[in-house]
Design a protein around this motif. Structure first.
Motif, short mmCIF file in Angstrom:
data_model
loop_
_atom_site.label_atom_id
_atom_site.label_comp_id
_atom_site.label_asym_id
_atom_site.label_seq_id
_atom_site.Cartn_x
_atom_site.Cartn_y
_atom_site.Cartn_z
N GLU A 229 0.83 -1.21 0.00
CA GLU A 229 0.00 0.00 0.00
C GLU A 229 0.87 1.25 0.00
O GLU A 229 0.52 2.26 -0.66
CB GLU A 229 -0.93 -0.02 1.21
CG GLU A 229 -2.01 -1.09 1.16
CD GLU A 229 -3.00 -0.98 2.31
OE1 GLU A 229 -3.04 0.09 2.95
OE2 GLU A 229 -3.72 -1.97 2.58
N THR A 230 1.98 1.21 0.71
CA THR A 230 2.88 2.37 0.75
C THR A 230 3.48 2.64 -0.61
O THR A 230 3.59 3.80 -1.04
CB THR A 230 4.00 2.14 1.79
OG1 THR A 230 3.41 1.85 3.07
CG2 THR A 230 4.88 3.37 1.92
N VAL A 231 3.86 1.59 -1.31
CA VAL A 231 4.43 1.76 -2.66
C VAL A 231 3.40 2.37 -3.60
O VAL A 231 3.72 3.25 -4.41
CB VAL A 231 4.92 0.39 -3.20
CG1 VAL A 231 5.19 0.47 -4.70
CG2 VAL A 231 6.17 -0.04 -2.48
N GLN A 232 2.14 1.93 -3.52
CA GLN A 232 1.09 2.48 -4.37
C GLN A 232 0.88 3.97 -4.12
O GLN A 232 0.77 4.76 -5.06
CB GLN A 232 -0.22 1.72 -4.15
CG GLN A 232 -0.20 0.29 -4.67
CD GLN A 232 -1.50 -0.45 -4.39
OE1 GLN A 232 -2.37 0.06 -3.68
NE2 GLN A 232 -1.63 -1.65 -4.92
N ILE A 292 1.89 8.40 2.99
CA ILE A 292 2.01 7.16 2.20
C ILE A 292 1.87 5.90 3.05
O ILE A 292 1.45 4.86 2.55
CB ILE A 292 3.34 7.12 1.42
CG1 ILE A 292 4.54 7.13 2.37
CG2 ILE A 292 3.41 8.26 0.42
CD1 ILE A 292 5.89 7.04 1.65
N ILE A 293 2.20 5.97 4.34
CA ILE A 293 2.07 4.79 5.20
C ILE A 293 0.61 4.64 5.63
O ILE A 293 0.03 5.60 6.14
CB ILE A 293 2.99 4.90 6.43
CG1 ILE A 293 4.46 4.93 6.00
CG2 ILE A 293 2.76 3.72 7.39
CD1 ILE A 293 5.45 5.10 7.14
N PRO A 294 -0.01 3.49 5.43
CA PRO A 294 -1.44 3.32 5.77
C PRO A 294 -1.69 3.51 7.27
O PRO A 294 -0.89 3.09 8.11
CB PRO A 294 -1.75 1.89 5.33
CG PRO A 294 -0.42 1.21 5.24
CD PRO A 294 0.57 2.26 4.87
N GLU A 295 -2.81 4.16 7.59
CA GLU A 295 -3.14 4.47 8.98
C GLU A 295 -3.41 3.21 9.81
O GLU A 295 -3.17 3.20 11.01
CB GLU A 295 -4.35 5.40 9.04
CG GLU A 295 -4.10 6.78 8.45
CD GLU A 295 -5.31 7.68 8.58
OE1 GLU A 295 -6.34 7.20 9.13
OE2 GLU A 295 -5.24 8.84 8.14
N TRP A 296 -3.93 2.17 9.17
CA TRP A 296 -4.24 0.95 9.93
C TRP A 296 -2.96 0.28 10.43
O TRP A 296 -3.01 -0.48 11.40
CB TRP A 296 -5.03 -0.03 9.08
CG TRP A 296 -4.31 -0.54 7.86
CD1 TRP A 296 -4.39 -0.04 6.59
CD2 TRP A 296 -3.39 -1.63 7.80
NE1 TRP A 296 -3.57 -0.75 5.73
CE2 TRP A 296 -2.96 -1.74 6.45
CE3 TRP A 296 -2.88 -2.53 8.73
CZ2 TRP A 296 -2.05 -2.71 6.02
CZ3 TRP A 296 -1.98 -3.50 8.31
CH2 TRP A 296 -1.57 -3.59 6.97
N TYR A 297 -1.84 0.61 9.79
CA TYR A 297 -0.58 -0.03 10.20
C TYR A 297 0.17 0.82 11.22
O TYR A 297 0.78 0.28 12.16
CB TYR A 297 0.30 -0.28 8.97
CG TYR A 297 1.57 -1.06 9.30
CD1 TYR A 297 1.51 -2.44 9.48
CD2 TYR A 297 2.80 -0.43 9.43
CE1 TYR A 297 2.65 -3.16 9.79
CE2 TYR A 297 3.94 -1.15 9.74
CZ TYR A 297 3.85 -2.51 9.91
OH TYR A 297 4.98 -3.23 10.23
N ALA A 298 0.14 2.11 11.05
CA ALA A 298 0.88 2.99 11.96
C ALA A 298 0.16 4.32 12.09
O ALA A 298 -0.15 4.97 11.09
CB ALA A 298 2.30 3.22 11.45
N LYS A 299 -0.14 4.73 13.33
CA LYS A 299 -0.74 6.02 13.60
C LYS A 299 0.32 7.11 13.45
O LYS A 299 1.52 6.84 13.39
CB LYS A 299 -1.34 6.05 14.99
CG LYS A 299 -2.40 4.97 15.24
CD LYS A 299 -3.60 5.15 14.32
CE LYS A 299 -4.65 4.08 14.61
NZ LYS A 299 -5.83 4.22 13.70
N GLU A 300 -0.14 8.35 13.45
CA GLU A 300 0.78 9.47 13.26
C GLU A 300 1.80 9.54 14.39
O GLU A 300 2.97 9.88 14.16
CB GLU A 300 -0.01 10.78 13.16
CG GLU A 300 0.86 11.97 12.78
CD GLU A 300 0.04 13.21 12.50
OE1 GLU A 300 0.65 14.28 12.34
OE2 GLU A 300 -1.21 13.10 12.43
#
Length: 311
Positions: A229-232, A292-300
């Motif tokens: 997802e980050t690459v996309q 770019i990093i999905p929120e479900w994986y890492a919060k701000e």
């Protein structure tokens, strides 16, 4: 057993195949429905499909349409016990084999493809590319392993399963990375002359490398999904780095946010990208990390765990 119509019983009955005699016999009245039928199965057990009886293998090797005789020629082997066989073998060798060089190239392609775990379609495409070079009589005097490696590189690109030059170079014993690069450019140039137009190579994207790199690093499913997802999302930004550098940098970024942090050196080895190159790509990606990093994986707040590019 299968069913067939019996003329004596006047109905469909189960039949028995007598392979030794080649007869098809009615199981109810014993009438021979078909005599001396041809057995189209192989003459030996291949253990390819023990459960079924549909074995298409016959005597001889597979037909290869890229060879002049389609690989159907007869080779006389040397026999230590018979002078006649030895003399016939010498006569055959004296006549020469026009396909000897290309058969050697095909074997080299097959060996390299097996060591790279490439699928059959890529192997066949590489053989086809080399055959087109051979037809142009432009392979004489050139490094065979470099040409073969170049064919495999182009075949991988065309089949949308790219491999890096470093990956291919790792299974080549008689050619350097620079020689493979020159061979690749030579092949593209020669095929362009043959076709009258530029050869389609296929576009490389960072996502093309992800699954293989993540597998080499033993990453979890969630980590792989986050990397993809980050690459996309990174494609929406103007990151002027090579696709493989972007892929390596994003893997480095995601692993910093996971419990199993991967050292930069391990990522460099798995992706065949230099540590300095990964750092430079990471420096360009770092300002966009929150987007770019999905929120479900890492919060701000978790993004604070990312190391600063200047560190």
């Amino acid at each position: 057993m299968s069913e067939s119509y019996c003329t004596d019983c006047k109905k469909n009955t189960e039949v028995v195949f007598d392979h030794s005699a080649g007869d098809t016999v009615c199981s109810e009245c014993g009438l021979v429905l078909e005599a001396r039928s041809i057995d189209e199965t192989s003459e030996w057990r291949t253990f390819a499909d023990d459960a079924g009886d549909h074995d298409p293998n016959r005597v001889g090797g597979p037909v290869n349409p890229l060879l002049a005789d389609a690989a159907l020629s007869t080779v006389i082997s040397r026999s230590s016990g018979s002078n006649g066989d030895a003399s016939l073998a010498r006569l055959q060798n004296r006549g020469g084999d026009p396909d000897r060089a290309i058969v050697l190239a095909f074997k080299t392609i097959s060996n390299m493809a097996d060591r790279l775990s490439l699928v059959t379609t890529i192997k066949d495409r590489a053989c086809e590319i080399y055959k087109r070079l051979e037809d142009q009589k432009c392979t004489r005097g050139r490094n065979l392993e470099a040409l073969v490696a170049g064919c495999i590189y182009i075949a991988c690109r065309q089949e949308a399963k790219p491999r890096t030059v470093k990956e291919i170079c790792s299974v080549v014993g008689g050619a350097t990375k620079k020689e493979i690069g020159r061979a690749k450019e030579f092949i593209v140039k020669q095929l362009k002359v043959e076709m009258g137009e530029s050869m389609e190579m296929g576009t490389i994207h960072a996502g093309d490398y992800l699954r293989r790199f993540c597998s080499n690093l033993g990453m979890s499913n969630d980590e792989v999904k986050a990397v993809q997802e980050t690459v996309q999302k990174a494609g929406d930004f103007d990151i002027r780095r090579s696709p493989i550098s972007i892929a390596a940098a994003i893997i480095f970024m995601i692993t910093q946010l996971s419990e199993s942090k991967k050292p930069l050196r391990d990522i460099s080895i798995a992706t065949t990208v230099a540590e300095g190159t990964i750092k430079n790509a990471y420096r360009d990606l770092y300002p966009h990390a929150a987007k770019i990093i999905p929120e479900w994986y890492a919060k701000e707040r978790d993004l604070k765990n990312l190391s600063s590019p200047k560190a």
